[in-house]
Design a protein around this motif. Structure first.
Motif, PDB file in Angstrom:
ATOM      1  N   HIS A  82       0.871  -1.188   0.000  1.00  0.00           N
ATOM      2  CA  HIS A  82       0.000   0.000   0.000  1.00  0.00           C
ATOM      3  C   HIS A  82       0.901   1.230   0.000  1.00  0.00           C
ATOM      4  O   HIS A  82       1.785   1.337   0.861  1.00  0.00           O
ATOM      5  CB  HIS A  82      -0.891  -0.007   1.241  1.00  0.00           C
ATOM      6  CG  HIS A  82      -1.784  -1.210   1.331  1.00  0.00           C
ATOM      7  ND1 HIS A  82      -3.107  -1.185   0.972  1.00  0.00           N
ATOM      8  CD2 HIS A  82      -1.527  -2.489   1.719  1.00  0.00           C
ATOM      9  CE1 HIS A  82      -3.639  -2.386   1.150  1.00  0.00           C
ATOM     10  NE2 HIS A  82      -2.694  -3.205   1.600  1.00  0.00           N
TER      11      HIS A  82
ATOM     12  N   GLU B 164       0.640   4.531   0.736  1.00  0.00           N
ATOM     13  CA  GLU B 164       0.752   5.357   1.953  1.00  0.00           C
ATOM     14  C   GLU B 164       1.265   4.517   3.109  1.00  0.00           C
ATOM     15  O   GLU B 164       1.905   5.027   4.038  1.00  0.00           O
ATOM     16  CB  GLU B 164      -0.606   5.960   2.355  1.00  0.00           C
ATOM     17  CG  GLU B 164      -1.301   6.773   1.271  1.00  0.00           C
ATOM     18  CD  GLU B 164      -2.153   5.898   0.343  1.00  0.00           C
ATOM     19  OE1 GLU B 164      -2.245   4.674   0.577  1.00  0.00           O
ATOM     20  OE2 GLU B 164      -2.725   6.446  -0.627  1.00  0.00           O
TER      21      GLU B 164
ATOM     22  N   PHE C 167      -6.388  -4.203  14.614  1.00  0.00           N
ATOM     23  CA  PHE C 167      -6.614  -4.000  13.179  1.00  0.00           C
ATOM     24  C   PHE C 167      -7.457  -2.753  12.890  1.00  0.00           C
ATOM     25  O   PHE C 167      -7.093  -1.919  12.056  1.00  0.00           O
ATOM     26  CB  PHE C 167      -7.276  -5.255  12.588  1.00  0.00           C
ATOM     27  CG  PHE C 167      -7.689  -5.094  11.148  1.00  0.00           C
ATOM     28  CD1 PHE C 167      -6.759  -4.750  10.174  1.00  0.00           C
ATOM     29  CD2 PHE C 167      -9.014  -5.286  10.768  1.00  0.00           C
ATOM     30  CE1 PHE C 167      -7.136  -4.596   8.840  1.00  0.00           C
ATOM     31  CE2 PHE C 167      -9.402  -5.131   9.442  1.00  0.00           C
ATOM     32  CZ  PHE C 167      -8.459  -4.786   8.475  1.00  0.00           C
TER      33      PHE C 167
ATOM     34  N   LEU D 104      -6.353   0.707  10.919  1.00  0.00           N
ATOM     35  CA  LEU D 104      -6.984   1.353   9.755  1.00  0.00           C
ATOM     36  C   LEU D 104      -7.164   2.853  10.001  1.00  0.00           C
ATOM     37  O   LEU D 104      -6.943   3.666   9.104  1.00  0.00           O
ATOM     38  CB  LEU D 104      -8.341   0.703   9.452  1.00  0.00           C
ATOM     39  CG  LEU D 104      -8.306  -0.756   8.974  1.00  0.00           C
ATOM     40  CD1 LEU D 104      -9.726  -1.318   8.836  1.00  0.00           C
ATOM     41  CD2 LEU D 104      -7.564  -0.902   7.646  1.00  0.00           C
TER      42      LEU D 104
ATOM     43  N   TYR E 273      -3.746   4.589   9.900  1.00  0.00           N
ATOM     44  CA  TYR E 273      -3.343   4.685   8.491  1.00  0.00           C
ATOM     45  C   TYR E 273      -4.007   5.910   7.852  1.00  0.00           C
ATOM     46  O   TYR E 273      -3.361   6.699   7.160  1.00  0.00           O
ATOM     47  CB  TYR E 273      -3.781   3.411   7.759  1.00  0.00           C
ATOM     48  CG  TYR E 273      -3.306   3.271   6.330  1.00  0.00           C
ATOM     49  CD1 TYR E 273      -2.354   2.320   5.983  1.00  0.00           C
ATOM     50  CD2 TYR E 273      -3.825   4.061   5.311  1.00  0.00           C
ATOM     51  CE1 TYR E 273      -1.932   2.163   4.661  1.00  0.00           C
ATOM     52  CE2 TYR E 273      -3.402   3.921   3.997  1.00  0.00           C
ATOM     53  CZ  TYR E 273      -2.454   2.971   3.679  1.00  0.00           C
ATOM     54  OH  TYR E 273      -2.035   2.826   2.369  1.00  0.00           O
TER      55      TYR E 273
ATOM     56  N   PHE F  96      -0.774  -0.474  -4.208  1.00  0.00           N
ATOM     57  CA  PHE F  96      -2.179  -0.075  -4.128  1.00  0.00           C
ATOM     58  C   PHE F  96      -2.260   1.435  -4.003  1.00  0.00           C
ATOM     59  O   PHE F  96      -1.562   2.045  -3.186  1.00  0.00           O
ATOM     60  CB  PHE F  96      -2.845  -0.739  -2.920  1.00  0.00           C
ATOM     61  CG  PHE F  96      -2.852  -2.244  -2.986  1.00  0.00           C
ATOM     62  CD1 PHE F  96      -3.465  -2.891  -4.055  1.00  0.00           C
ATOM     63  CD2 PHE F  96      -2.250  -3.007  -1.998  1.00  0.00           C
ATOM     64  CE1 PHE F  96      -3.475  -4.284  -4.126  1.00  0.00           C
ATOM     65  CE2 PHE F  96      -2.252  -4.391  -2.065  1.00  0.00           C
ATOM     66  CZ  PHE F  96      -2.860  -5.030  -3.130  1.00  0.00           C
TER      67      PHE F  96
ATOM     68  N   HIS G  94     -14.568  -0.584   3.755  1.00  0.00           N
ATOM     69  CA  HIS G  94     -15.379   0.062   4.793  1.00  0.00           C
ATOM     70  C   HIS G  94     -15.861   1.458   4.389  1.00  0.00           C
ATOM     71  O   HIS G  94     -16.581   2.087   5.147  1.00  0.00           O
ATOM     72  CB  HIS G  94     -14.655   0.069   6.146  1.00  0.00           C
ATOM     73  CG  HIS G  94     -13.289   0.677   6.141  1.00  0.00           C
ATOM     74  ND1 HIS G  94     -12.165  -0.023   5.797  1.00  0.00           N
ATOM     75  CD2 HIS G  94     -12.871   1.932   6.427  1.00  0.00           C
ATOM     76  CE1 HIS G  94     -11.110   0.762   5.882  1.00  0.00           C
ATOM     77  NE2 HIS G  94     -11.502   1.964   6.260  1.00  0.00           N
TER      78      HIS G  94
ATOM     79  N   ALA H 265      -9.286  -3.210  -0.551  1.00  0.00           N
ATOM     80  CA  ALA H 265      -8.622  -3.434   0.745  1.00  0.00           C
ATOM     81  C   ALA H 265      -9.560  -2.914   1.822  1.00  0.00           C
ATOM     82  O   ALA H 265     -10.710  -2.603   1.546  1.00  0.00           O
ATOM     83  CB  ALA H 265      -7.280  -2.711   0.760  1.00  0.00           C
ATOM     84  N   GLY H 266      -9.059  -2.830   3.053  1.00  0.00           N
ATOM     85  CA  GLY H 266      -9.871  -2.287   4.135  1.00  0.00           C
ATOM     86  C   GLY H 266     -10.481  -3.374   5.002  1.00  0.00           C
ATOM     87  O   GLY H 266      -9.996  -4.505   5.039  1.00  0.00           O
TER      88      GLY H 266
ATOM     89  N   HIS I 106      -8.407  -8.097  -1.191  1.00  0.00           N
ATOM     90  CA  HIS I 106      -8.104  -8.579   0.158  1.00  0.00           C
ATOM     91  C   HIS I 106      -9.262  -9.466   0.610  1.00  0.00           C
ATOM     92  O   HIS I 106     -10.435  -9.082   0.463  1.00  0.00           O
ATOM     93  CB  HIS I 106      -7.988  -7.415   1.138  1.00  0.00           C
ATOM     94  CG  HIS I 106      -6.731  -6.616   1.036  1.00  0.00           C
ATOM     95  ND1 HIS I 106      -6.271  -6.074  -0.124  1.00  0.00           N
ATOM     96  CD2 HIS I 106      -5.825  -6.264   1.991  1.00  0.00           C
ATOM     97  CE1 HIS I 106      -5.140  -5.419   0.108  1.00  0.00           C
ATOM     98  NE2 HIS I 106      -4.839  -5.517   1.384  1.00  0.00           N
TER      99      HIS I 106
ATOM    100  N   GLU J 141      -8.298 -12.504   5.555  1.00  0.00           N
ATOM    101  CA  GLU J 141      -7.250 -12.110   6.503  1.00  0.00           C
ATOM    102  C   GLU J 141      -7.857 -12.252   7.900  1.00  0.00           C
ATOM    103  O   GLU J 141      -7.216 -12.750   8.816  1.00  0.00           O
ATOM    104  CB  GLU J 141      -6.852 -10.650   6.223  1.00  0.00           C
ATOM    105  CG  GLU J 141      -5.799 -10.066   7.160  1.00  0.00           C
ATOM    106  CD  GLU J 141      -5.637  -8.549   6.965  1.00  0.00           C
ATOM    107  OE1 GLU J 141      -6.544  -7.904   6.370  1.00  0.00           O
ATOM    108  OE2 GLU J 141      -4.612  -7.990   7.433  1.00  0.00           O
TER     109      GLU J 141
ATOM    110  N   HIS K 243      -3.803 -11.663   0.978  1.00  0.00           N
ATOM    111  CA  HIS K 243      -3.815 -12.491   2.200  1.00  0.00           C
ATOM    112  C   HIS K 243      -4.354 -13.898   1.872  1.00  0.00           C
ATOM    113  O   HIS K 243      -3.620 -14.740   1.448  1.00  0.00           O
ATOM    114  CB  HIS K 243      -4.552 -11.827   3.368  1.00  0.00           C
ATOM    115  CG  HIS K 243      -3.967 -10.496   3.741  1.00  0.00           C
ATOM    116  ND1 HIS K 243      -2.726 -10.380   4.296  1.00  0.00           N
ATOM    117  CD2 HIS K 243      -4.448  -9.231   3.599  1.00  0.00           C
ATOM    118  CE1 HIS K 243      -2.460  -9.086   4.492  1.00  0.00           C
ATOM    119  NE2 HIS K 243      -3.478  -8.374   4.073  1.00  0.00           N
TER     120      HIS K 243
ATOM    121  N   ASP L 255       3.185  -5.510   2.653  1.00  0.00           N
ATOM    122  CA  ASP L 255       1.904  -4.864   2.978  1.00  0.00           C
ATOM    123  C   ASP L 255       2.094  -3.365   3.299  1.00  0.00           C
ATOM    124  O   ASP L 255       1.824  -2.521   2.455  1.00  0.00           O
ATOM    125  CB  ASP L 255       1.240  -5.604   4.160  1.00  0.00           C
ATOM    126  CG  ASP L 255      -0.272  -5.637   4.087  1.00  0.00           C
ATOM    127  OD1 ASP L 255      -0.830  -5.164   3.091  1.00  0.00           O
ATOM    128  OD2 ASP L 255      -0.900  -6.166   5.041  1.00  0.00           O
ATOM    129  N   ASP L 256       2.525  -3.054   4.509  1.00  0.00           N
ATOM    130  CA  ASP L 256       2.711  -1.666   4.966  1.00  0.00           C
ATOM    131  C   ASP L 256       3.995  -1.644   5.797  1.00  0.00           C
ATOM    132  O   ASP L 256       3.937  -1.622   7.038  1.00  0.00           O
ATOM    133  CB  ASP L 256       1.519  -1.241   5.843  1.00  0.00           C
ATOM    134  CG  ASP L 256       0.183  -1.407   5.124  1.00  0.00           C
ATOM    135  OD1 ASP L 256      -0.123  -0.587   4.254  1.00  0.00           O
ATOM    136  OD2 ASP L 256      -0.524  -2.399   5.424  1.00  0.00           O
TER     137      ASP L 256
END
Ligand code: MCF
Ligand code: ZN
Length: 329
Positions: free
Chosen positions: A14, A16, A50, A54, A57, A92, A137, A164-165, A192, A195, A216, A273-274
């Motif tokens: 991702h 960012e 998790f 989010l 992030y 992403f 989301h 994602a999300g 995604h 996960e 995932h 991932d991040d």
């Protein structure tokens, strides 16, 4: 063996989420935004679980406010990836964070990101391609606007569409229109799934969204019938081992199912991932896999071949990267 110079392909990053915390703090200072609460005392990103991850992030991302900010971010992320031997990466990108899904604004952000990617290719020898990503989301309506941004900007750089999300929100079928729109525009598809939710999430994602890759997918390892289907259909799992252990999907690397999945015939790949959020790098991923499963050069070469075969780039780029993987340069 030190894995840092081993040539690598990464499919799940991702943009960012690759931002070094110091980079985000620098932008926050420039723009006089106070986001100090998202950092620990030692300067890392701070999150509890998790869902909190989010929101941290999104808070970090709030200081990225212009195409120029994303140009700088892309260069910083690619310099770091290249220093870990990554020769090809897919990232992403979210029009949600790049102009609020306004198509004209999105074009400007995308142009800045692609320019930075080409500059990084010349300077650091790493090739990047983009995957527009809707955020589950944020809901299906925003996902449709995101898909339109993606469909309108398909090109040599923008190659894929994904989601994602928070997978606990809604069902994959809610996003079928967006994936149909992206598929018709010629984009490669990934989502995604699995996960956090069980194997049925992969089943629904394959049935409703018709993706060739799953981000995932790791909790599917308990469902033999599904794993047989995934293997038979050649679906590729973008596995992010350190991310999964850090977020608590599995208690330790030794308990991570990546080796089981591979042994059952699933096409697995490895990504960060991040990276700064999970204190990882591609080198660290390889070290962790070597330690937990005794994987070595042959295993990693096979992972990279699986990844480049599943990459959303054009055939000329694929051939060029394959050449770099086999010659080791
Ligand atoms: O893969 C990790 C954890 N699982 C789900 N989603 C995300 C991960 N890292 C970032 N994301 C999401 C997050 O919602 O992707 C979005 C973020 O806002 C960015 S896509 C450019
Ligand atoms: Zn991810």
């Amino acid at each position: 063996m030190s894995w840092s110079s081993f040539p690598k392909v990464e499919l799940h990053l991702h943009l960012e989420g690759g931002a070094p915390p110091a980079f985000i703090r620098g932008l926050a200072k420039e723009k006089s935004v106070d986001i100090s609460k998202i950092f620990t005392e030692d300067g890392s990103y701070a999150y509890r679980d998790f869902v909190h991850f989010l929101s941290v992030y999104e808070a970090a991302t709030s200081v990225l406010q212009s195409p120029e900010d994303f140009r700088r971010l892309t260069l910083a992320v690619l310099e770091e990836s290249a220093s870990h031997g990554v020769v090809y990466s897919e990232t992403f990108l979210s029009p949600d964070f790049c102009g609020g899904r306004d198509l004209a604004a999105w074009r400007d952000y995308l142009a800045a990101i692609a320019d930075a990617a080409y500059e990084a290719e010349r300077k650091f020898g790493i090739t990047l391609r983009g995957i527009v990503t809707c955020i589950r989301h944020f809901g299906p309506e925003k996902a449709r606007e995101t898909a339109i941004c993606a469909a309108e900007t398909v090109g040599p750089f923008l190659r894929g569409f994904g989601m994602a999300g928070d997978e606990n929100i809604g069902t994959p079928a809610d996003y079928a229109w967006s994936f149909d729109c992206a598929r018709e525009a010629g984009l490669g598809l990934t989502s995604h799934a699995c996960e956090w939710r069980g194997p049925d999430e992969v089943r629904q994602t394959l049935d409703a969204l018709k993706v060739s890759r799953i981000g995932h997918g790791v909790r599917a390892h308990t469902d033999d019938a599904l794993i047989e289907r995934v293997a038979a259909e050649g679906i590729v799992f973008e596995v992010c081992p350190v991310s999964n252990v850090t977020l608590g999907v599995f208690p330790s690397m030794a308990k991570h199912p990546i080796a089981k999945l591979r042994d059952k015939g699933v096409k697995v790949t490895v990504s960060t991932d991040d990276p700064p959020f999970f204190h990882t790098t591609m080198t660290r991923e390889y070290e962790a896999l070597e330690q937990a499963f005794r994987w070595g050069e042959e295993d990693f070469a096979a992972l990279n071949e699986t990844a480049i075969a599943a990459a959303f780039c054009d055939e000329e780029t694929r051939a060029k990267i394959r050449q770099r993987l086999t010659s080791g340069t």
